[in-house]
Design a protein around this motif. Structure first.
Motif, mmCIF file in Angstrom:
data_model
loop_
_atom_site.group_PDB
_atom_site.id
_atom_site.type_symbol
_atom_site.label_atom_id
_atom_site.label_comp_id
_atom_site.label_asym_id
_atom_site.label_seq_id
_atom_site.Cartn_x
_atom_site.Cartn_y
_atom_site.Cartn_z
ATOM 1 N N UNK A 164 55.861 -2.918 -52.040
ATOM 2 C CA UNK A 164 56.563 -2.076 -51.075
ATOM 3 C C UNK A 164 57.587 -2.901 -50.308
ATOM 4 N N UNK A 165 58.808 -2.435 -50.257
ATOM 5 C CA UNK A 165 59.880 -3.140 -49.575
ATOM 6 C C UNK A 165 60.354 -2.335 -48.367
ATOM 7 N N UNK A 166 60.591 -3.010 -47.267
ATOM 8 C CA UNK A 166 61.124 -2.349 -46.083
ATOM 9 C C UNK A 166 62.564 -1.922 -46.339
ATOM 10 N N UNK A 167 62.917 -0.671 -46.122
ATOM 11 C CA UNK A 167 64.308 -0.226 -46.329
ATOM 12 C C UNK A 167 65.244 -0.871 -45.309
ATOM 13 N N UNK A 168 66.076 -1.776 -45.778
ATOM 14 C CA UNK A 168 66.927 -2.545 -44.876
ATOM 15 C C UNK A 168 68.001 -1.674 -44.222
ATOM 16 N N UNK A 169 68.512 -0.693 -44.934
ATOM 17 C CA UNK A 169 69.533 0.179 -44.349
ATOM 18 C C UNK A 169 68.981 0.989 -43.189
ATOM 19 N N UNK A 170 67.672 1.232 -43.208
ATOM 20 C CA UNK A 170 67.040 2.008 -42.145
ATOM 21 C C UNK A 170 66.727 1.142 -40.938
ATOM 22 N N UNK A 171 66.272 -0.084 -41.175
ATOM 23 C CA UNK A 171 65.778 -0.909 -40.076
ATOM 24 C C UNK A 171 66.772 -1.973 -39.602
#
Length: 321
Positions: A148-155
């Motif tokens: 699972x990867x943290x969505x960079x565009x969101x955070x």
């Protein structure tokens, strides 16, 4: 809207079996590492090696704590453009991952701290000793191998929109090489020998990176499992005093989660926070502005009722940061 560019439960019971197990997990490796220095003295390490290791360690550590964490993640202060770039590079030289990914993961951690969605909570699997050991391993290292990867565009959209920061994040491998090569180059030139370059690389590059990694990961794991909790937060963050110097002030973790945007984490008398001190110097030099120093009233409002730690009146201010 214009699309963004591509970017890169535990209480305060003392001496419980859970706390003892967790402390042993983190303490034994550090003791072994500390023992390696005197054992190697005279044949595998020199004052130059130790000097390079110390300098590179605290350069990368403050790059993470002041740059990646307090400035880029939490916006605890504003930095002039040259300082902003320098902090991004210094943090990258800690070899803890690209800037944008680091910030995105940490912002997600704060959003879901010790709850469903937290990337690295040690309480992920439960509260029994086996579950805590599994959770500690997960919080310390295992989470980084999760699919699972943290969505960079969101955070981290603010960082992605900055071309210079986006470039530094994408060039993480370059700063990793620079970080690893500085010690052997300096060691080789000073001693004018391959042996000097080799020992400098071992201590100033490999051991330094390993130690910094484990100290940083300990904030994710140990500081969310044990430690005093004098301030009210919605998670299990605690203060771990014996990590304060090595973590550059990050292990005063309870106040940080009670007041994430504060530029100073060690707010009580005697709580060493070298990152806050350096931010204060940046402010005095005019390189940093709008620093969010914790006032006595702000800190007092976050104290846990009847905390019983005896430090109610020992609150620091911006003037002593």
């Amino acid at each position: 809207m214009t699309p963004l560019p591509t970017a890169t439960l535990g209480g305060d019971r003392k001496r419980s079996i859970e706390q003892i197990t967790l402390l042993l997990f983190i303490t034994i490796p550090f003791v072994a590492l500390a023992a390696a220095v005197p054992l190697a003295w005279g044949w595998g390490v020199s004052w130059l090696d130790l000097g390079l290791m110390t300098f590179m360690y605290f350069l990368g550590c403050h790059g993470i704590t002041i740059g990646f964490h307090r400035h880029f993640t939490h916006r605890s202060f504003k930095a002039r453009r040259p300082l902003r770039i320098a902090l991004a590079i210094a943090g990258s030289m800690a070899v803890e991952g690209p800037l944008v990914r680091w910030v995105a993961d940490h912002r997600k951690h704060h959003k879901y701290s010790d709850a469903e969605g937290d990337p690295h909570s040690p309480w992920r699997f439960g509260e029994t000793v086996p579950a805590l050991m599994k959770g500690l391993w997960w919080a310390h290292i295992g989470w980084m191998f999760d699919e699972e990867q943290t969505p960079q565009h969101k955070y981290a959209p603010d960082l992605i929109r900055d071309p210079a920061l986006r470039r530094i994040s994408r060039q993480f491998w370059v700063w990793t090489l620079v970080s690893l090569l500085i010690p052997p180059v300096v060691g080789g030139l000073v001693t004018w020998s391959w042996t000097g370059a080799l020992t400098a690389f071992f201590w100033g590059s490999l051991v330094r990176v390993a130690l910094l990694h484990h100290v940083t990961w300990s904030i994710n794991s140990i500081c969310h499992a044990v430690g005093k909790r004098p301030f009210t937060s919605r998670d299990r963050s605690g203060n771990v005093w014996w990590l304060a110097v090595l973590s550059c002030g990050e292990s005063w973790h309870n106040l940080h989660h009670a007041d994430p945007t504060s530029a100073r984490h060690g707010v009580m008398r005697g709580q060493i926070d070298s990152s806050a001190r350096i931010i204060r110097w940046f402010e005095m030099l005019g390189w940093a502005s709008d620093v969010r120093w914790p006032s006595a009233n702000r800190v007092a409002s976050r104290r846990r009722p009847a905390a019983g730690d005896g430090n109610s009146r020992e609150v620091g201010t911006a003037e002593t940061a």
